[in-house]
Enzyme design. Structure first.
Site, PDB file in Angstrom:
ATOM      1  N   GLY A  46       0.834  -1.196   0.000  1.00 25.98           N
ATOM      2  CA  GLY A  46       0.000   0.000   0.000  1.00 25.98           C
ATOM      3  C   GLY A  46       0.864   1.238   0.000  1.00 25.98           C
ATOM      4  O   GLY A  46       2.060   1.157   0.315  1.00 25.98           O
ATOM      5  N   GLN A  51       2.876   9.869   1.844  1.00 29.88           N
ATOM      6  CA  GLN A  51       4.241   9.316   1.793  1.00 29.88           C
ATOM      7  C   GLN A  51       5.056   9.814   0.604  1.00 29.88           C
ATOM      8  O   GLN A  51       6.272   9.700   0.597  1.00 29.88           O
ATOM      9  CB  GLN A  51       4.185   7.781   1.755  1.00 29.88           C
ATOM     10  N   CYS A  92       6.495  -0.429   7.192  1.00 30.85           N
ATOM     11  CA  CYS A  92       6.085   0.772   6.462  1.00 30.85           C
ATOM     12  C   CYS A  92       7.216   1.190   5.527  1.00 30.85           C
ATOM     13  O   CYS A  92       8.384   1.189   5.933  1.00 30.85           O
ATOM     14  CB  CYS A  92       5.782   1.905   7.443  1.00 30.85           C
ATOM     15  N   LEU A  93       6.860   1.552   4.299  1.00 27.62           N
ATOM     16  CA  LEU A  93       7.877   1.975   3.326  1.00 27.62           C
ATOM     17  C   LEU A  93       8.570   3.264   3.792  1.00 27.62           C
ATOM     18  O   LEU A  93       9.670   3.552   3.336  1.00 27.62           O
ATOM     19  CB  LEU A  93       7.240   2.181   1.947  1.00 27.62           C
ATOM     20  N   HIS A 134      -3.855   1.161   8.115  1.00 34.06           N
ATOM     21  CA  HIS A 134      -2.491   1.709   8.116  1.00 34.06           C
ATOM     22  C   HIS A 134      -2.398   2.912   7.165  1.00 34.06           C
ATOM     23  O   HIS A 134      -1.843   3.957   7.525  1.00 34.06           O
ATOM     24  CB  HIS A 134      -1.521   0.590   7.696  1.00 34.06           C
ATOM     25  N   GLU A 135      -2.973   2.775   5.974  1.00 31.13           N
ATOM     26  CA  GLU A 135      -2.906   3.863   4.977  1.00 31.13           C
ATOM     27  C   GLU A 135      -3.746   5.063   5.412  1.00 31.13           C
ATOM     28  O   GLU A 135      -3.345   6.210   5.219  1.00 31.13           O
ATOM     29  CB  GLU A 135      -3.380   3.382   3.596  1.00 31.13           C
ATOM     30  N   HIS A 138      -1.893   7.262   7.670  1.00 30.54           N
ATOM     31  CA  HIS A 138      -0.960   8.174   6.980  1.00 30.54           C
ATOM     32  C   HIS A 138      -1.664   9.474   6.578  1.00 30.54           C
ATOM     33  O   HIS A 138      -1.090  10.555   6.668  1.00 30.54           O
ATOM     34  CB  HIS A 138      -0.386   7.522   5.716  1.00 30.54           C
TER      35      HIS A 138
HETATM   36  O1  GNR Z   1       4.246  -2.682   2.430  1.00 28.11           O
HETATM   37  C1  GNR Z   1       3.662  -2.561   3.514  1.00 28.11           C
HETATM   38  N1  GNR Z   1       3.444  -3.667   4.273  1.00 28.11           N
HETATM   39  C2  GNR Z   1       2.658  -3.675   5.394  1.00 28.11           C
HETATM   40  C3  GNR Z   1       2.714  -4.786   6.214  1.00 28.11           C
HETATM   41  C4  GNR Z   1       1.944  -4.859   7.344  1.00 28.11           C
HETATM   42  C5  GNR Z   1       1.078  -3.837   7.657  1.00 28.11           C
HETATM   43  C6  GNR Z   1       1.004  -2.708   6.857  1.00 28.11           C
HETATM   44  C7  GNR Z   1       1.786  -2.635   5.726  1.00 28.11           C
HETATM   45  S1  GNR Z   1       1.668  -1.246   4.705  1.00 28.11           S
HETATM   46  C8  GNR Z   1       3.264  -1.228   3.991  1.00 28.11           C
HETATM   47  C9  GNR Z   1       3.355  -0.169   2.910  1.00 28.11           C
HETATM   48  C10 GNR Z   1       3.212   1.179   3.541  1.00 28.11           C
HETATM   49  O2  GNR Z   1       4.056   1.702   4.209  1.00 28.11           O
HETATM   50  N2  GNR Z   1       2.081   1.795   3.369  1.00 28.11           N
HETATM   51  O3  GNR Z   1       1.871   2.995   3.937  1.00 28.11           O
HETATM   52 NI    NI Z   2       3.129   3.042   5.703  1.00 27.77          NI
END
Ligand code: GNR
Ligand code: NI
Length: 171
Positions: A46, A51, A92-93, A134-135, A138
């Protein structure tokens, strides 16, 4: 298509509150395409516009193994979140190399516009439900490390700042 630069924690821009998308047009479709390219290249599931330093309510997701089930959520709103929760490891990236447990609702219902500007309702569970939550964090300027203890968060902050120093010092 263009690869976008992903902001790294503790970049203060990650704490910006995103504004609703005003119109779903060619500019937005191009941005969504660039975000997918950036997300697939980084092997993420995601990516939120926050980001890539665009502070509008836009998310791209693909939780499939086969990397062929793209999902775009524009102006997403949670309609319902299950009282049942689960603690799962997240990454998270914007915080590369860090994985830790976060408690999330196991299922959610979310409404969002698609790239045609049509309102859709999605029922999600499993990894998709986690990723949507999670997104959406952000978009309100929240990074998953903020759920961890201040001690852990400070260690992560220090580690990220050290990595940044080594990177800028390397030839
Ligand atoms: O790539 C991602 N893997 C992930 C793994 C577990 C819970 C949430 C994520 S989201 C993350 C990509 C990201 O940072 N999205 O904002
Ligand atoms: Ni993230």
């Amino acid at each position: 298509m263009t690869q976008l630069t992903i902001l790294r924690y503790p970049d203060p821009r990650l704490h910006t509150l995103a504004k609703p998308v005003a119109t779903v047009d060619a500019r937005l479709r191009k941005l969504a395409g660039d975000m997918f390219e950036t997300m697939y290249e980084a092997e993420g599931i995601g990516l939120a516009a926050t980001q890539v330093n665009v502070h509008e309510r836009l998310i791209v997701i693909d939780v499939s193994e086969s990397r062929d089930q793209p999902l775009v959520l524009i102006n997403p709103e949670i309609l319902w979140a299950s009282a049942e929760t689960r603690i799962g490891d997240e990454g998270c990236l914007s915080v590369p190399g860090i994985y830790d447990g976060v408690e999330r609702s196991t299922s959610v219902k979310v409404q969002a516009l698609d790239l045609d500007g049509k309102l859709q309702v999605h029922a999600a569970e499993g990894m998709l439900a986690v990723c949507i939550q999670h997104e959406m964090d952000h978009l309100i300027g929240k990074v998953f490390v903020e759920y961890l203890s201040p001690l852990k968060r400070n260690r992560i902050k220090t580690k990220m700042l050290k990595q940044k120093k080594t990177k800028s010092a390397s030839p």
